[in-house]
Design a protein around this motif. Structure first.
Motif, PDB file in Angstrom:
ATOM      1  N   SER A  52       1.175   4.079  -2.947  1.00 63.18           N
ATOM      2  CA  SER A  52       0.921   5.468  -2.599  1.00 63.18           C
ATOM      3  C   SER A  52       2.113   6.354  -2.962  1.00 63.18           C
ATOM      4  CB  SER A  52       0.611   5.592  -1.106  1.00 63.18           C
ATOM      5  OG  SER A  52       0.355   6.931  -0.762  1.00 63.18           O
ATOM      6  N   ASN A  53       3.316   5.920  -2.598  1.00 66.42           N
ATOM      7  CA  ASN A  53       4.527   6.698  -2.886  1.00 66.42           C
ATOM      8  C   ASN A  53       4.862   6.720  -4.372  1.00 66.42           C
ATOM      9  OD1 ASN A  53       4.916   7.257  -0.173  1.00 66.42           O
ATOM     10  ND2 ASN A  53       6.250   5.497   0.143  1.00 66.42           N
TER      11      ASN A  53
ATOM     12  N   HIS B 172       1.378   8.206  -6.360  1.00 69.90           N
ATOM     13  CA  HIS B 172       0.767   9.412  -5.802  1.00 69.90           C
ATOM     14  C   HIS B 172      -0.746   9.291  -5.658  1.00 69.90           C
ATOM     15  CE1 HIS B 172       4.756  10.959  -6.334  1.00 69.90           C
ATOM     16  NE2 HIS B 172       4.695  10.656  -7.614  1.00 69.90           N
ATOM     17  N   VAL B 173      -1.158   8.193  -5.043  1.00 66.74           N
ATOM     18  CA  VAL B 173      -2.562   7.989  -4.712  1.00 66.74           C
ATOM     19  C   VAL B 173      -2.643   7.764  -3.203  1.00 66.74           C
ATOM     20  CG1 VAL B 173      -3.209   7.033  -6.966  1.00 66.74           C
ATOM     21  CG2 VAL B 173      -2.460   5.495  -5.154  1.00 66.74           C
ATOM     22  N   PRO B 174      -3.779   8.079  -2.614  1.00 68.58           N
ATOM     23  CA  PRO B 174      -3.900   7.848  -1.167  1.00 68.58           C
ATOM     24  C   PRO B 174      -3.962   6.352  -0.853  1.00 68.58           C
ATOM     25  CG  PRO B 174      -5.993   8.592  -2.081  1.00 68.58           C
ATOM     26  CD  PRO B 174      -4.978   8.678  -3.191  1.00 68.58           C
ATOM     27  N   ILE B 175      -3.557   6.000   0.345  1.00 71.00           N
ATOM     28  CA  ILE B 175      -3.688   4.616   0.795  1.00 71.00           C
ATOM     29  C   ILE B 175      -5.179   4.343   0.994  1.00 71.00           C
ATOM     30  CG2 ILE B 175      -3.228   3.009   2.692  1.00 71.00           C
ATOM     31  CD1 ILE B 175      -0.493   4.343   2.996  1.00 71.00           C
TER      32      ILE B 175
ATOM     33  N   MET C 203      -6.868   1.200  -5.140  1.00 67.22           N
ATOM     34  CA  MET C 203      -5.748   2.077  -5.481  1.00 67.22           C
ATOM     35  C   MET C 203      -5.459   2.022  -6.981  1.00 67.22           C
ATOM     36  SD  MET C 203      -3.359   1.453  -2.114  1.00 67.22           S
ATOM     37  CE  MET C 203      -2.228   2.822  -2.353  1.00 67.22           C
TER      38      MET C 203
ATOM     39  N   TYR D  90       0.832  -1.204   0.000  1.00 64.59           N
ATOM     40  CA  TYR D  90       0.000   0.000   0.000  1.00 64.59           C
ATOM     41  C   TYR D  90       0.870   1.258   0.000  1.00 64.59           C
ATOM     42  CZ  TYR D  90      -3.794  -3.201   1.170  1.00 64.59           C
ATOM     43  OH  TYR D  90      -4.699  -4.223   1.147  1.00 64.59           O
ATOM     44  N   GLU D  91       1.907   1.261   0.841  1.00 63.23           N
ATOM     45  CA  GLU D  91       2.835   2.400   0.883  1.00 63.23           C
ATOM     46  C   GLU D  91       3.568   2.550  -0.443  1.00 63.23           C
ATOM     47  OE1 GLU D  91       4.040   2.471   5.592  1.00 63.23           O
ATOM     48  OE2 GLU D  91       4.885   0.899   4.311  1.00 63.23           O
TER      49      GLU D  91
END
Length: 147
Positions: free
Chosen positions: A12-13, A16-19, A26, A8-9
């Motif tokens: 996200s990283n 550039h999407v939220p967890i 995602m 998930y991290e």
């Protein structure tokens, strides 16, 4: 020591999407925002043509040598070989030339640190960078087996 990120991290990283609650959510967010993941855009990619015969095949061979088969890796190679009409196991001429299955685990451990296989006249493989990469890969693999 930096802890290993969760998937998930990573998503996200990297994208550039939220967890979110699921990787599926995602992925849908990445698609909806039209953010490109910058992966290969053709099936003839080095991610397959190099990583499969030279990365996955080494993992499969080492797993067999220590009686810890990497069955999913092997299955992946077989599937990709079928899809591409190639034999990715045979394309790794380096593994075939080294004949690693003729050595004991102790001899391979020693080779990982010395760069030399017992009975070989020359060092593991001829290019220094390739030899260093091989030694690093073998060390990491053997460390995971002895944990």
């Amino acid at each position: 020591v930096t802890p290993v990120k969760t998937i998930y991290e990573h998503f996200s990283n990297s994208f550039h999407v939220p967890i979110m609650d699921s990787i599926s959510d995602m992925n849908q967010e990445i698609y909806a925002s039209r953010k490109d993941v910058y992966g290969p855009d053709t099936a003839d990619s080095r991610y397959i043509t190099e990583d499969v015969p030279y990365g996955l095949a080494l993992t499969v061979l080492l797993g067999k040598l220590v009686q810890k088969p990497a069955v999913l890796h092997e299955a992946g190679i077989l599937i990709l070989s079928s899809m591409y009409g190639r034999n990715f196991f045979d394309e790794n001429d380096l593994l075939n030339a080294l004949a690693l299955d003729e050595y004991s685990l102790e001899e391979l451990k020693a080779a990982a640190y010395s760069g030399r296989l017992v009975g070989q006249q020359s060092q593991l493989p001829t290019a220094a960078a390739t030899r260093a990469q091989f030694s690093r890969s073998l060390k990491i693999f053997l460390q995971h087996l002895t944990l």
